[in-house]
Scaffold this motif. Structure first.
Motif, PDB file in Angstrom:
ATOM      1  N   ARG A 223       0.842  -1.218   0.000  1.00 40.93           N
ATOM      2  CA  ARG A 223       0.000   0.000   0.000  1.00 40.93           C
ATOM      3  C   ARG A 223       0.870   1.258   0.000  1.00 40.93           C
ATOM      4  NH1 ARG A 223      -4.756  -2.273   4.005  1.00 40.93           N
ATOM      5  NH2 ARG A 223      -6.198  -2.917   2.330  1.00 40.93           N
ATOM      6  N   GLU A 227       0.727   4.363  -2.679  1.00 44.15           N
ATOM      7  CA  GLU A 227       0.644   5.798  -2.351  1.00 44.15           C
ATOM      8  C   GLU A 227       1.780   6.583  -2.982  1.00 44.15           C
ATOM      9  OE1 GLU A 227       0.615   5.940   1.906  1.00 44.15           O
ATOM     10  OE2 GLU A 227      -1.224   4.724   1.967  1.00 44.15           O
ATOM     11  N   ARG A 232      -0.891   7.101  -8.413  1.00 43.23           N
ATOM     12  CA  ARG A 232      -1.787   6.839  -7.282  1.00 43.23           C
ATOM     13  C   ARG A 232      -2.811   5.733  -7.549  1.00 43.23           C
ATOM     14  NH1 ARG A 232      -1.507  10.781  -3.083  1.00 43.23           N
ATOM     15  NH2 ARG A 232       0.659  11.453  -3.272  1.00 43.23           N
ATOM     16  N   THR A 234      -5.364   2.773  -7.025  1.00 44.01           N
ATOM     17  CA  THR A 234      -6.232   2.462  -5.877  1.00 44.01           C
ATOM     18  C   THR A 234      -6.231   0.970  -5.562  1.00 44.01           C
ATOM     19  OG1 THR A 234      -8.118   2.176  -7.353  1.00 44.01           O
ATOM     20  CG2 THR A 234      -7.778   4.386  -6.425  1.00 44.01           C
ATOM     21  N   THR A 268      -6.890  -3.430  -2.484  1.00 43.50           N
ATOM     22  CA  THR A 268      -7.159  -2.006  -2.709  1.00 43.50           C
ATOM     23  C   THR A 268      -6.600  -1.209  -1.527  1.00 43.50           C
ATOM     24  OG1 THR A 268      -9.262  -1.674  -1.557  1.00 43.50           O
ATOM     25  CG2 THR A 268      -9.355  -2.784  -3.706  1.00 43.50           C
ATOM     26  N   ASN A 269      -6.714   0.103  -1.618  1.00 45.18           N
ATOM     27  CA  ASN A 269      -6.174   0.915  -0.517  1.00 45.18           C
ATOM     28  C   ASN A 269      -6.979   0.749   0.766  1.00 45.18           C
ATOM     29  OD1 ASN A 269      -8.252   2.139  -1.854  1.00 45.18           O
ATOM     30  ND2 ASN A 269      -7.088   3.965  -2.447  1.00 45.18           N
ATOM     31  N   THR A 270      -8.181   0.172   0.670  1.00 42.81           N
ATOM     32  CA  THR A 270      -8.968   0.013   1.901  1.00 42.81           C
ATOM     33  C   THR A 270      -9.432  -1.420   2.151  1.00 42.81           C
ATOM     34  OG1 THR A 270     -10.920   0.621   0.607  1.00 42.81           O
ATOM     35  CG2 THR A 270      -9.869   2.389   1.872  1.00 42.81           C
ATOM     36  N   VAL A 319     -11.328   4.417 -10.132  1.00 42.30           N
ATOM     37  CA  VAL A 319     -10.216   3.616  -9.623  1.00 42.30           C
ATOM     38  C   VAL A 319      -9.087   3.527 -10.641  1.00 42.30           C
ATOM     39  CG1 VAL A 319     -11.768   2.193  -8.229  1.00 42.30           C
ATOM     40  CG2 VAL A 319     -11.185   1.460 -10.557  1.00 42.30           C
ATOM     41  N   THR A 320      -7.925   3.138 -10.179  1.00 41.82           N
ATOM     42  CA  THR A 320      -6.796   2.812 -11.047  1.00 41.82           C
ATOM     43  C   THR A 320      -6.218   1.484 -10.565  1.00 41.82           C
ATOM     44  OG1 THR A 320      -6.291   5.146 -11.406  1.00 41.82           O
ATOM     45  CG2 THR A 320      -4.529   3.563 -11.878  1.00 41.82           C
ATOM     46  N   LYS A 340      -8.126   3.214 -16.733  1.00 39.88           N
ATOM     47  CA  LYS A 340      -8.062   2.879 -15.309  1.00 39.88           C
ATOM     48  C   LYS A 340      -6.957   1.872 -15.020  1.00 39.88           C
ATOM     49  CE  LYS A 340     -12.918   3.970 -14.711  1.00 39.88           C
ATOM     50  NZ  LYS A 340     -14.262   3.516 -14.306  1.00 39.88           N
TER      51      LYS A 340
END
Lengths: 676, 676
Positions: A223, A227, A232, A234, A268-270, A319-320, A340
């Motif tokens: 992650r 970032e 960036r 996702t 994913t980031n989350t 998203v990417t 994306k």
């Protein structure tokens, strides 16, 4: 090891003119099969594919398609595949590891490279043409002849890499033929209930002592890379089986020799989605994955088959998605809208995995010390048994496998042991079978290329030995292969150097006298993962070398019909002791710790630096393996090791008067060989 | 030579991690300019671009475009350009050879690499931002900030390579901004009648004695390649100026140092169209081109400006156009429908030109013998004049240019002479100017990198000398650069080896002690054509080495602020004397024939093989250049040559005890440098 896919990749590279010999020209010799005879002559090893082809052709008609392409890989671009994915083998009868088949209503053809021509002739029946130019261009030309203009050519997009798909697409572009992605796999349909079931064995967590860091730390690291990336992203999509196994510290046994399991990951980031058969997870594995729920370190378990649908939903957002094109199929790739996508050759997980951290390095080194014990025991055993004619290639392979199994943390061999005597060793991918196995003898050279899976690391080593009187050519060729191994191993080079720009150092001593070898010079290796671990290595699609990467170094020389030599060690990239004012310089340190055959080394060809290097390597072998042999109370092996690692006299170096003497002797042998 | 574009290409390669050092990080130092002062401070060397920018911005509004990209190359992807094509220089004031500008209504920025930062600060006014990360990704990020979503970004498609266009296209994809190809060049419009006129000088035929074969034979050879190609192309499109010049044995002087002229060629299987200003052709040239009319060897002369229209008409037929993507602009490429294109990196003319035939080889060797005479005269002259303080960098450059002009068939220098003393030599692209030129001295090293155009061949050679007492570091670094030159030159390698896989042999002796150089290792060279002739060389976009190719070999070492070393020779690829049973092995033979500076060689670092190689090279120099010096009655130079090529004692080799002594002395120097 120097096995199927790796050589195949190298052969492809050669078309891009990478290095070494050109691939052999298509043979003009006659097929073993005689399909014009009545009835046709077929060897008993051929498989009758008439019914299978009829079933497939019927499905082609149902789907309104004119041709169907069948590849040899699986949905994860794996080098080794499970029985369930052996579609090419089932439809053709051909069991080699590399090939492509195309089936139309009237014709069926298999393309494979020269290593497999004889095998293909023995296994194919007369339904099949054997095509000996395995390039996409050649396959496409065949398709253009076999498929009418306005016709279509179908394939399963989940079995083709993005690159391969694009190559077919380019080759057919403008011809009027359409490339048709069919999500239903027609071979699977034809195969029906005869197709092997998916593996149901347990997927387990590695104990913490055998992991470089916790899976939570690894996820956090990936992650951070997301970032820090300028685009960036996702999410990261993982298709390679090693990627998911490494990230979550999980292992399985879905594929022979590779402790991996069928899976995909969308990180994913989350959130974290792991696509796998949940019921196969051990209690501990499940507990570990769910321990952070709910939260950003909670792993959501989803069905393996749901990856496409889930990805499609995810890709609808803002998203990417970051992915590595080398391990992603065209099928998954095509789901994500172009804008994306963040495409790189390798995913950030592959890149992170390639650089071993301190604990991973320590584990790999420890595994290699125990592995050296097994190999030294084997060499000692051979020395006693071979003169008595008591060993053949197959029993030798069984014995070294058993010696490895006896070592701590062993999980068996890391690939099918290559054990090849005399002329068999000239075939780089030879493995013996019970019943057709050559007896080892003091009159010929013996090559064994073997490796082990241990909980702490994967190993891979090749030694070539001769217990009698080698010919001058054998001795000179062996020494030059060794010189190549030494010259590359001791090379000092700047950070960020690509392996392909330095691999010639492993060839130069051979090139000097007009010799060479027709395979790559090395490949990355894992911690209880694949024996061929990309993206580390010396080929053009490998990434630059960095401290902490592990790679094999394995020059060789093969004299067709006579003998084969390969000397393979695993090495770790370390910082070199120079006082550069800029970035650190790097070099290799050998991690494989087994002495070479003194009987095959012509010291007069070596330079003083090469002899000094060899002596310091032997000191390291004594220092690391000696105590382990003692600890295991292998006193006889310890004595053998001491004797085999006696320092060489530096004064013997270079007495071959700059190689001319050696060259002359070599030439006379070569010339007499030609005259014979 | 080691000049602008070539280094730039190398720097780009480094991003792909080719070899050597990473490019310098963007500097954080302050700009020389102070644009926040009132009034702004600008060095007197800056150009006022306010009116030029206003004119361009007005045109942007007229065309409804939000940004305009201005590159540094011309419509033929030339390395050197004419004044008329110096659009980047005109709009920005910046006269460096590599850069990209982007202009919007509110902003204007120039991207260039670290070699040119200081120069750019001195030449740009406050209308311009200087951007120090010259990648397309960085330019695109700036554009995304400066151009509104739904805005468009215009450029002249005839000034961008296919690759560069695609890179911009990819970088803007999905951002809402449109990349707009504008056939009207807006800088040309703004420039108006101040823009230099096209060259009107004569385009002439080479006399038959200076051509490898007649143009008719060359055309026939290319047509054979078309017939033999599996795609059966019907035409070859030539955009590179060298391609047309070579094919028709024509020369001109539209571009400094490069005897080429503005032109395109469309060679079909039945016709030949040469796009050129017909009135500029000499009578003989015109006669030669029209001698086969009518017929398949008749050259149809068409206006230079008609190439697009003609190609568009041709591409409507049932045709396949073969082109090399490296030298074709996106503008021309876009005219041809995708399915009628046969794209390779280099056209068949570039590939044919790369391998010199027997007569071309003979001519290139002969030109190098005469060139060696000029260089030896220069070294002798320097030896006498430098101790008296009578030579500076500029007068030195003038003198060697004059010595070359005096040689038979001379057409002047093949590039601007690099003549750099002391710390100036650490700048790889330094050329002196009258007035700011450093005096040569026995207290520092002097590097000169120069070459000549002769009717029979193009030359390029670098020697580095010291007439006094070199420091231990200078001597060791020079010796290691020489070892690199020797090690690559004497390498034996298989046919079909790519230069990039062997160029590290030129670096290894430096790498051993943590040193390196930040440029490529060599480039192809022509017969009275470009001094940098692609596709031969050691970079990743060069083609595999073949017998008959000529390349420079030019390792170096640069100590910032102190000194610079480069040793450059041109070499021809020849068959090696090995008894390989397969394809022939190759090696290099040096064609440059000038001895190295004995004062800078530390024999104790060399191996016996390296000294033997050096001695045999010196024997060849004596054998080839000695008689020519005598023929030109240059007896003093002949005596100097004899003395300078005395054999070295092989017994001196390797006495530095494997380099450790040398390393220690080097380290102490480096460390004391750090401590100072």
């Amino acid at each position: 090891m120097c096995p199927p896919l790796w050589i195949a990749a190298w052969a492809l590279l050669l078309h891009g003119c990478a290095a070494g010999r050109a691939p052999p020209a298509p043979s003009t010799r006659n097929d073993i099969r005689d399909c014009s005879a009545d009835p046709p002559y077929l060897p008993p090893t051929a498989t009758n594919t008439t019914a299978r082809l009829a079933a497939l052709r019927s499905l082609l008609r149902t789907h309104g398609t004119h041709a169907y392409i069948v590849p040899s890989t699986d949905a994860h671009m794996s080098e080794y595949i499970s029985e369930r994915d052996a579609r090419l083998g089932w439809i053709t009868g051909f069991t080699g590891s590399a090939g492509t088949a195309v089936v139309t209503q009237d014709a069926a053809a298999l393309w494979t490279d020269s290593r497999y021509w004889t095998q293909a002739e023995r296994e194919l029946d007369c339904n099949w043409e054997l095509q000996r130019t395995p390039s996409i261009e050649s396959i496409a030309m065949w398709i253009l002849r076999a498929v009418p203009a306005e016709g279509n050519v179908a394939l399963d997009p989940f079995l083709f890499s993005i690159d391969t798909w694009n190559s077919y697409s380019r080759a057919l572009h403008g011809s009027g033929r359409t490339l048709l992605p069919l999500e239903t796999n027609l071979v699977d349909e034809a195969w029906g209930d005869q197709r092997p079931l998916p593996s149901s064995s347990e997927i387990y967590s590695l104990p913490a002592e055998f992991t470089g860091s916790s899976w939570q730390e690894k996820v956090a690291g990936i992650r951070r890379r997301m970032e820090q990336h300028v685009r960036r992203p996702t999410a990261v999509l993982l298709s390679g089986l090693e990627e998911t196994a490494w990230l979550f510290n999980l292992r399985g046994d879905d594929i022979p020799y590779n402790p991996v399991f069928y899976s995909y990951t969308l990180l994913t980031n989350t959130t974290i989605s792991l696509f796998v058969e949940e019921r196969r997870l051990s209690e501990a594995a499940r507990g570990s994955l769910l321990s952070g729920c709910p939260g950003p370190l909670c792993v959501e378990l989803r069905d393996y088959g749901q990856v496409s649908a889930h990805l499609r939903r995810y890709a609808q957002g803002n998203v990417t998605v970051w992915l590595g094109t080398e391990y992603t199929t065209y099928g998954l790739y095509g789901i994500i809208p172009q804008e994306k996508l963040l495409e790189e050759n390798y995913s950030p997980v592959m890149m992170a995995k390639a650089v071993k951290n301190a604990h991973e390095q320590e584990m790999l080194r420890a595994a290699h010390v125990r592995d050296a014990v097994a190999v030294i025991q084997y060499l000692l055993w051979l020395e006693k048994k071979v003169p008595q004619g008591q060993v053949d290639e197959f029993s030798g392979a069984q014995h070294i496998d058993a010696l490895r199994w006896a070592q701590e943390h062993s999980h068996g061999p890391s690939f099918q042991s290559i054990s090849a005597s005399g002329l068999n060793a000239a075939l780089a991918h030879y493995s013996p079978s019970n019943g057709s196995s050559r007896t080892l003898s003091v009159r010929e050279m013996y090559l064994f290329d073997t490796g082990g899976q241990y909980l702490d690391g994967t190993t891979d080593i090749t030694r070539t030995v001769h217990w009698g009187e080698p010919t001058p050519l054998q001795k000179e060729a062996y020494t030059r292969v060794l010189m190549g191994n030494i010259d590359l191993s001791r090379l000092v080079f700047p950070s960020n150097t690509a392996g392909r720009t330095v691999e010639s150092f492993a060839r130069r001593a051979l090139w000097d006298v007009g010799l060479n070898y027709g395979h790559g010079t090395g490949h990355g290796i894992g911690n209880f993962l694949s024996v061929h671990e990309w993206p580390v290595g010396f080929q053009s699609n490998n990434v630059p070398l960095e401290a902490g990467m592990f790679t094999s170094i394995e020059p060789g020389y093969y004299q067709d019909g006579e003998f084969g030599i390969r000397i393979e060690d695993v090495a770790v990239v370390v910082e070199a002791q120079t006082e550069s004012e800029e970035e650190p310089f790097l070099t290799f340190e050998l991690v494989s710790l087994v002495p070479y055959d003194r009987n095959l080394i012509d010291l007069s060809l070596l330079s003083p630096e090469q002899i000094r290097y060899l002596n310091s390597y032997y000191e390291r072998i004594r220092a690391h393996v000696g105590p382990e042999l003692r600890r295991q109370r292998l006193e006889e092996a310890h004595a053998w090791l001491q004797e085999s690692t006696e320092p060489f006299p530096v004064s013997s170096a270079g007495t071959a008067a700059a190689g001319t003497l050696a060259l002359a002797s070599l030439l006379s042998v070569l010339l007499s060989g030609l005259g014979a």
